[in-house]
Design a protein around this motif. Structure first.
Motif, PDB file in Angstrom:
ATOM      1  N   LEU A  61      65.138  47.598  29.886  1.00 51.90           N
ATOM      2  CA  LEU A  61      63.743  48.009  29.992  1.00 51.90           C
ATOM      3  C   LEU A  61      63.075  47.500  31.266  1.00 51.90           C
ATOM      4  CD1 LEU A  61      61.970  48.058  26.521  1.00 51.90           C
ATOM      5  CD2 LEU A  61      63.157  49.851  27.760  1.00 51.90           C
ATOM      6  N   ALA A  62      63.666  46.475  31.891  1.00 52.91           N
ATOM      7  CA  ALA A  62      63.124  46.023  33.170  1.00 52.91           C
ATOM      8  C   ALA A  62      63.213  47.120  34.231  1.00 52.91           C
ATOM      9  CB  ALA A  62      63.875  44.776  33.643  1.00 52.91           C
ATOM     10  N   ASP A  63      64.137  48.052  34.052  1.00 51.50           N
ATOM     11  CA  ASP A  63      64.272  49.186  34.976  1.00 51.50           C
ATOM     12  C   ASP A  63      63.359  50.342  34.596  1.00 51.50           C
ATOM     13  OD1 ASP A  63      66.280  47.802  36.343  1.00 51.50           O
ATOM     14  OD2 ASP A  63      67.834  48.571  34.994  1.00 51.50           O
ATOM     15  N   HIS A  64      62.641  50.181  33.478  1.00 52.57           N
ATOM     16  CA  HIS A  64      61.759  51.245  32.989  1.00 52.57           C
ATOM     17  C   HIS A  64      60.419  50.640  32.591  1.00 52.57           C
ATOM     18  CE1 HIS A  64      65.173  54.095  32.813  1.00 52.57           C
ATOM     19  NE2 HIS A  64      65.876  53.034  32.430  1.00 52.57           N
ATOM     20  N   PRO A  65      59.692  50.081  33.556  1.00 56.75           N
ATOM     21  CA  PRO A  65      58.429  49.393  33.235  1.00 56.75           C
ATOM     22  C   PRO A  65      57.402  50.307  32.585  1.00 56.75           C
ATOM     23  CG  PRO A  65      58.667  49.711  35.616  1.00 56.75           C
ATOM     24  CD  PRO A  65      59.990  50.043  35.009  1.00 56.75           C
ATOM     25  N   GLU A  66      57.436  51.594  32.923  1.00 57.88           N
ATOM     26  CA  GLU A  66      56.478  52.508  32.301  1.00 57.88           C
ATOM     27  C   GLU A  66      56.729  52.615  30.802  1.00 57.88           C
ATOM     28  OE1 GLU A  66      55.242  57.246  32.394  1.00 57.88           O
ATOM     29  OE2 GLU A  66      56.175  56.336  34.161  1.00 57.88           O
ATOM     30  N   LEU A  67      58.012  52.674  30.421  1.00 54.21           N
ATOM     31  CA  LEU A  67      58.356  52.735  29.001  1.00 54.21           C
ATOM     32  C   LEU A  67      57.933  51.442  28.297  1.00 54.21           C
ATOM     33  CD1 LEU A  67      59.831  54.711  27.053  1.00 54.21           C
ATOM     34  CD2 LEU A  67      61.871  53.311  27.376  1.00 54.21           C
ATOM     35  N   CYS A 111      60.822  59.377  27.254  1.00 60.74           N
ATOM     36  CA  CYS A 111      62.173  59.443  26.693  1.00 60.74           C
ATOM     37  C   CYS A 111      62.785  60.821  26.898  1.00 60.74           C
ATOM     38  CB  CYS A 111      62.139  59.092  25.202  1.00 60.74           C
ATOM     39  SG  CYS A 111      61.740  57.370  24.851  1.00 60.74           S
ATOM     40  N   SER A 112      61.975  61.865  26.758  1.00 59.80           N
ATOM     41  CA  SER A 112      62.485  63.228  26.914  1.00 59.80           C
ATOM     42  C   SER A 112      62.785  63.569  28.368  1.00 59.80           C
ATOM     43  CB  SER A 112      61.470  64.236  26.359  1.00 59.80           C
ATOM     44  OG  SER A 112      61.266  64.033  24.982  1.00 59.80           O
ATOM     45  N   ASP A 113      61.958  63.068  29.275  1.00 60.48           N
ATOM     46  CA  ASP A 113      62.097  63.430  30.684  1.00 60.48           C
ATOM     47  C   ASP A 113      63.110  62.568  31.430  1.00 60.48           C
ATOM     48  OD1 ASP A 113      60.132  65.285  30.216  1.00 60.48           O
ATOM     49  OD2 ASP A 113      58.506  64.069  31.053  1.00 60.48           O
ATOM     50  N   VAL A 114      63.144  61.272  31.111  1.00 65.54           N
ATOM     51  CA  VAL A 114      63.937  60.330  31.899  1.00 65.54           C
ATOM     52  C   VAL A 114      65.201  59.888  31.174  1.00 65.54           C
ATOM     53  CG1 VAL A 114      63.897  58.101  33.100  1.00 65.54           C
ATOM     54  CG2 VAL A 114      61.827  59.512  33.020  1.00 65.54           C
ATOM     55  N   LEU A 115      65.127  59.747  29.859  1.00 63.78           N
ATOM     56  CA  LEU A 115      66.252  59.162  29.112  1.00 63.78           C
ATOM     57  C   LEU A 115      66.881  60.134  28.122  1.00 63.78           C
ATOM     58  CD1 LEU A 115      64.742  55.626  28.321  1.00 63.78           C
ATOM     59  CD2 LEU A 115      66.448  56.205  30.067  1.00 63.78           C
ATOM     60  N   ALA A 116      66.612  61.406  28.272  1.00 66.89           N
ATOM     61  CA  ALA A 116      67.087  62.381  27.276  1.00 66.89           C
ATOM     62  C   ALA A 116      68.596  62.374  27.116  1.00 66.89           C
ATOM     63  CB  ALA A 116      66.604  63.781  27.653  1.00 66.89           C
ATOM     64  N   ASP A 117      69.328  62.110  28.215  1.00 64.98           N
ATOM     65  CA  ASP A 117      70.786  62.120  28.131  1.00 64.98           C
ATOM     66  C   ASP A 117      71.356  60.781  27.675  1.00 64.98           C
ATOM     67  OD1 ASP A 117      69.972  60.826  30.448  1.00 64.98           O
ATOM     68  OD2 ASP A 117      71.751  61.413  31.584  1.00 64.98           O
ATOM     69  N   ARG A 118      70.481  59.793  27.409  1.00 63.59           N
ATOM     70  CA  ARG A 118      70.961  58.450  27.078  1.00 63.59           C
ATOM     71  C   ARG A 118      70.508  57.955  25.704  1.00 63.59           C
ATOM     72  NH1 ARG A 118      71.152  54.182  31.789  1.00 63.59           N
ATOM     73  NH2 ARG A 118      72.841  53.524  30.382  1.00 63.59           N
ATOM     74  N   VAL A 119      69.413  58.502  25.166  1.00 62.99           N
ATOM     75  CA  VAL A 119      68.929  58.045  23.864  1.00 62.99           C
ATOM     76  C   VAL A 119      68.449  59.222  23.039  1.00 62.99           C
ATOM     77  CG1 VAL A 119      68.217  55.768  24.734  1.00 62.99           C
ATOM     78  CG2 VAL A 119      66.552  57.641  24.631  1.00 62.99           C
ATOM     79  N   MET A 153      52.824  64.446  22.033  1.00 64.66           N
ATOM     80  CA  MET A 153      54.170  63.857  22.108  1.00 64.66           C
ATOM     81  C   MET A 153      55.221  64.951  21.958  1.00 64.66           C
ATOM     82  SD  MET A 153      55.813  60.854  19.713  1.00 64.66           S
ATOM     83  CE  MET A 153      57.521  60.368  19.904  1.00 64.66           C
ATOM     84  N   VAL A 154      56.221  64.916  22.792  1.00 63.63           N
ATOM     85  CA  VAL A 154      57.305  65.873  22.686  1.00 63.63           C
ATOM     86  C   VAL A 154      58.072  65.616  21.398  1.00 63.63           C
ATOM     87  CG1 VAL A 154      59.440  66.693  23.718  1.00 63.63           C
ATOM     88  CG2 VAL A 154      57.495  66.101  25.174  1.00 63.63           C
ATOM     89  N   ASN A 155      58.251  66.655  20.599  1.00 68.06           N
ATOM     90  CA  ASN A 155      58.938  66.483  19.328  1.00 68.06           C
ATOM     91  C   ASN A 155      60.394  66.116  19.556  1.00 68.06           C
ATOM     92  OD1 ASN A 155      56.697  67.120  17.745  1.00 68.06           O
ATOM     93  ND2 ASN A 155      57.104  69.319  17.898  1.00 68.06           N
ATOM     94  N   PRO A 156      60.907  65.066  18.865  1.00 69.10           N
ATOM     95  CA  PRO A 156      62.316  64.722  18.978  1.00 69.10           C
ATOM     96  C   PRO A 156      63.173  65.772  18.284  1.00 69.10           C
ATOM     97  CG  PRO A 156      61.271  63.389  17.292  1.00 69.10           C
ATOM     98  CD  PRO A 156      60.175  64.169  17.965  1.00 69.10           C
ATOM     99  N   PRO A 157      64.456  65.828  18.594  1.00 65.75           N
ATOM    100  CA  PRO A 157      65.333  66.786  17.912  1.00 65.75           C
ATOM    101  C   PRO A 157      65.316  66.560  16.408  1.00 65.75           C
ATOM    102  CG  PRO A 157      66.434  65.756  19.782  1.00 65.75           C
ATOM    103  CD  PRO A 157      65.167  65.006  19.569  1.00 65.75           C
ATOM    104  N   PRO A 158      65.488  67.610  15.609  1.00 70.82           N
ATOM    105  CA  PRO A 158      65.541  67.435  14.160  1.00 70.82           C
ATOM    106  C   PRO A 158      66.628  66.444  13.782  1.00 70.82           C
ATOM    107  CG  PRO A 158      65.441  69.759  14.752  1.00 70.82           C
ATOM    108  CD  PRO A 158      65.661  69.010  16.013  1.00 70.82           C
ATOM    109  N   LEU A 159      66.371  65.668  12.736  1.00 65.63           N
ATOM    110  CA  LEU A 159      67.324  64.645  12.319  1.00 65.63           C
ATOM    111  C   LEU A 159      68.662  65.263  11.928  1.00 65.63           C
ATOM    112  CD1 LEU A 159      67.495  61.619  11.968  1.00 65.63           C
ATOM    113  CD2 LEU A 159      66.774  61.892   9.607  1.00 65.63           C
ATOM    114  N   ALA A 160      68.628  66.431  11.283  1.00 65.22           N
ATOM    115  CA  ALA A 160      69.881  67.078  10.891  1.00 65.22           C
ATOM    116  C   ALA A 160      70.758  67.338  12.108  1.00 65.22           C
ATOM    117  CB  ALA A 160      69.584  68.377  10.157  1.00 65.22           C
ATOM    118  N   GLU A 161      70.125  67.701  13.228  1.00 63.98           N
ATOM    119  CA  GLU A 161      70.873  67.956  14.454  1.00 63.98           C
ATOM    120  C   GLU A 161      71.491  66.662  14.980  1.00 63.98           C
ATOM    121  OE1 GLU A 161      69.658  68.901  19.052  1.00 63.98           O
ATOM    122  OE2 GLU A 161      68.659  70.064  17.475  1.00 63.98           O
TER     123      GLU A 161
END
Length: 402
Positions: free
Chosen positions: A284-290, A321-329, A1-9
């Motif tokens: 999420l209907a637009d992101h069935p893989e997620l 989330c990192s590849d498709v939604l990184a700029d949104r969540v 799993m791609v590590n999410p950004p640190p919480l402090a950030e």
């Protein structure tokens, strides 16, 4: 799993809930102590408990959806801004389903265990809409299903923690719900229909006869209409501003009506709101893989969605989330949010960890993430809340005295 950004950030641009002296938990701690009870939480930094204790009648009016920043913009010279003592933070998630239990118990979400409109209750084996008390898929409320909500929630109401008479003044259409009855304790219930009626009935309690008029009391009032207008029309709508004017006018009238009762009224809110555009919604209907990676429907709130992941799907979920939604969540491990104290400090509800899922999706900006189940009718809310923005977390604390 791609590590999410640190919480402090992540939190550099977000307001964190304050449980150490500047939040709703601390307000309730001061109220409990001022009415002869005991609280383990710190009291308010900016308001002396002794000041609250001096009044015969201590009143807390909670205006659902009244954000501090919004009040500053819309009514800088109004009665509430003039009476503003300080600004508090709500809890996380900044939503009615998590904050109102704090008002009714004096405990943070980590202790009372309710984490959003949709909360997974493992002991019942389903996702519940905790305030109406029905499963998300429909059905009857707690008691009709044979569930004792007092035992289910397992919390101690404020009315049972204080030494004085306690009165809850509640809208008639929800006053006797299983949720409210479970949090009533020894308190008395007064119902109303409409804004004017709420203040009329409260004044009636304060103007009671004989010794009951002079005995110390705590009154909790809840007004939901501003929040409803925000959801339906937006907080920047003329309707929301007009309703704020109506509320302030009625407060002024009420304070005049109770001038001889030795009362102190605190006005606060459970959260604020942010307005959204249709393009802010992630469906999420637009992101069935997620959606395929989820074990349960999204829980929590559209501004703070708790995700329960299928076994072995965590890496793929994170990658998407990192590849498709990184700029949104932002994707944050729920355990990290707990460890960093976003839900509160101290005692933890024994089932709390299972109520926040594996990871939390925090939409950026004014974004929301929604998942409509097959039987649900999709609908849009303009005003939303639940996230960590200043607009959602910062609420006013106003003090008016007779």
């Amino acid at each position: 799993m791609v590590n999410p950004p640190p919480l402090a950030e992540l939190t550099m641009t977000m307001t964190r809930p304050d449980y150490d002296g500047g939040g709703l938990v601390n307000l309730m701690s001061s109220i409990i102590q001022a009415r002869g009870g005991r609280s383990d939480a710190p009291s308010l930094r900016d308001l002396s408990t002794d000041e609250l204790a001096q009044a015969t009648n201590l009143i807390l009016l909670v205006i659902d959806g009244l954000g501090a920043d919004w009040l500053d913009r819309q009514s800088p010279d109004g009665i509430l801004s003039q009476a503003r003592r300080t600004t508090l933070t709500s809890v996380f998630p900044s939503t009615t389903a998590a904050a109102i239990p704090t008002f009714l118990t004096g405990e943070a979400p980590s202790a009372h265990g309710l984490t959003g409109w949709h909360t997974y209750l493992g002991e019942l084996g389903c996702v519940m809409t905790v305030l109406p008390g029905t499963p998300r898929f429909g059905g009857v409320p707690y008691r009709k299903a044979g569930i004792d909500p007092v035992k289910l929630f397992g919390t101690t109401p404020v009315s049972d923690r204080i030494a004085t008479r306690s009165i809850l003044v509640s809208p008639a259409h929800i006053a006797r719900s299983d949720f409210n009855r479970a949090h009533l304790g020894r308190g008395e219930l007064v119902t109303f229909k409409g804004l004017r009626d709420m203040f009329v009935r409260t004044a009636g309690v304060l103007h009671g006869w004989g010794r009951r008029r002079r005995e110390p009391k705590y009154l909790y009032l809840y007004w939901p209409r501003l929040d409803a207008i925000g959801h339906e029309q937006g907080m920047e709508s003329p309707a929301a501003l007009a309703h704020l004017r109506e509320i302030e006018q009625e407060i002024a009238i009420f304070m005049h009506e109770i001038a001889d009762t030795d009362s102190l009224m605190l006005v606060c809110a459970d959260h604020g709101q942010v307005d959204t555009q249709p393009t802010d919604t992630i469906d999420l209907a637009d992101h069935p893989e997620l959606e395929n990676h989820l074990l349960l429907p999204l829980c929590g709130e559209p501004r703070a969605a708790f995700c329960y992941l299928r076994s072995g799907h965590a890496a793929a979920f994170g990658d998407y989330c990192s590849d498709v939604l990184a700029d949104r969540v932002d994707l944050v491990p729920s355990e990290q949010l707990v460890e960093e104290g976003f839900f509160g400090a101290g005692r933890m509800h024994p089932r709390f960890m299972e109520r926040v899922g594996d990871v939390c999706l925090l939409p950026k900006g004014n974004g929301v993430i929604r998942q409509w189940l097959p039987f649900e009718q999709p609908h849009r809310q303009i005003g939303v809340h639940g996230g960590l923005s200043d607009a959602e977390l910062r609420v006013p604390l106003c003090l008016l005295r007779t």
